[in-house]
Design an enzyme around this catalytic site. Sequence first.
Site, PDB file in Angstrom:
ATOM      1  CE1 TYR A   1     -17.388  45.666 157.103  1.00 37.37           C
ATOM      2  CE2 TYR A   1     -17.019  43.540 158.131  1.00 37.37           C
ATOM      3  CZ  TYR A   1     -17.873  44.570 157.768  1.00 37.37           C
ATOM      4  OH  TYR A   1     -19.203  44.483 158.058  1.00 37.37           O
ATOM      5  CD  GLU A   2     -10.263  50.005 152.126  1.00 38.28           C
ATOM      6  OE1 GLU A   2      -9.351  50.795 151.851  1.00 38.28           O
ATOM      7  OE2 GLU A   2     -11.467  50.286 151.996  1.00 38.28           O
ATOM      8  CB  SER A   3      -9.555  47.126 158.681  1.00 35.17           C
ATOM      9  OG  SER A   3     -10.677  46.303 158.964  1.00 35.17           O
TER      10      SER A   3
ATOM     11  N   GLY B   1     -10.016  51.147 149.011  1.00 38.23           N
ATOM     12  CA  GLY B   1      -9.633  49.947 148.264  1.00 38.23           C
ATOM     13  C   GLY B   1     -10.578  49.618 147.129  1.00 38.23           C
TER      14      GLY B   1
END
Length: 258
Positions: A55-57, A135
Site C-alpha cells: 500500500y502507498e502508506s 502515488g
Amino acid sequence: MTTTAPQAVTSSELLSVVASRELASRRAVFAGIGLPTLATELARLTVAPQIEVVYESGVCGAHPSHLPETIADAVLISGAEAVLSMPALFGCVLQGGHIDVGFLGAAQIDRWGNLNTSVIGDWESPTVRLPGSGGAVEVMANSQEVFVVMRRHSPRSFTGVLDFCTTPGPDRALAEGIRPLGAGVTRVITELGILARSGVGEELRLVAVHPGVTVDQVREATGWDLQVSGLVDTVPPPTEAELRLLREDVDPDRVYLR
C-alpha cells in the site's frame, strides 16, 4: 461450477470477482483503496494465496483483519510483513522493479491507458474535482504492468481525449523523452467486459464481455474507435463460492461493496 443469477450480483461484486481472477499468477501487487483492495483480498483467498499486497502508506505484505477505509488505516499495519518509509517504498520497492502489478482506479482512461484522476471538465472551472494522483504516476511508471478497474464504462469515462492527464502511460512518457520501466496498463476491467493490450505501441482492445453484453454495446460505450480481438470471450459469471467469500469474509461490513 455453481453460479449465481446475474441479477443477484452487484456491479461492485462483479468487478471485484473478475479483477481478482486476473491476479492468478501474480505475487507483488501495489493496491489502491477501493475495488483494487477488494480484488486483491479475494485473490488471496482464491487464486493467489501467495500474493503480497503493498500500500502507498508504506505497508508491505499487508494482512489486515478487516478492510482498510484509507491507506492510513491502522488495520493495515497489524500483521504486516514490513512498514517502510516513503523514500524506501518509492525509491527501492517501486523504482527497484519489485512490483508485478500496480492495481489502480480512474475516472477517465484513453486508448493508450493514460489515466485521469484530477478533474472532470475544464481545469480552471471543473465540473468535478477529484483526489488527484497520489502515488499513481510512480506506480504506472515502475510496475511491470498495471490493471485498472472502472465502475462506469461510458464515452465520458473511456474517452478519446482526457480532460486532464494525471497519470501518463509509457507511450505518452516516451513521447516526452522519459523511459518507464513497465508496460503500463495491460488490463482494464469494466461493467461491460475486459480490455487489454500487451504494452507500448498497442491500443487497448476488447478481449471479453460479460454475459448478455454485445461487442456493439461496448463499442457504443467507448469514446474512440475501439479495436476488437479476433476472438472475444465471455467472462464466466461470479460463482456462489466467490460471492460468499467476498460478502462474508472479505467485506462483511460493506466498506466497499455496494
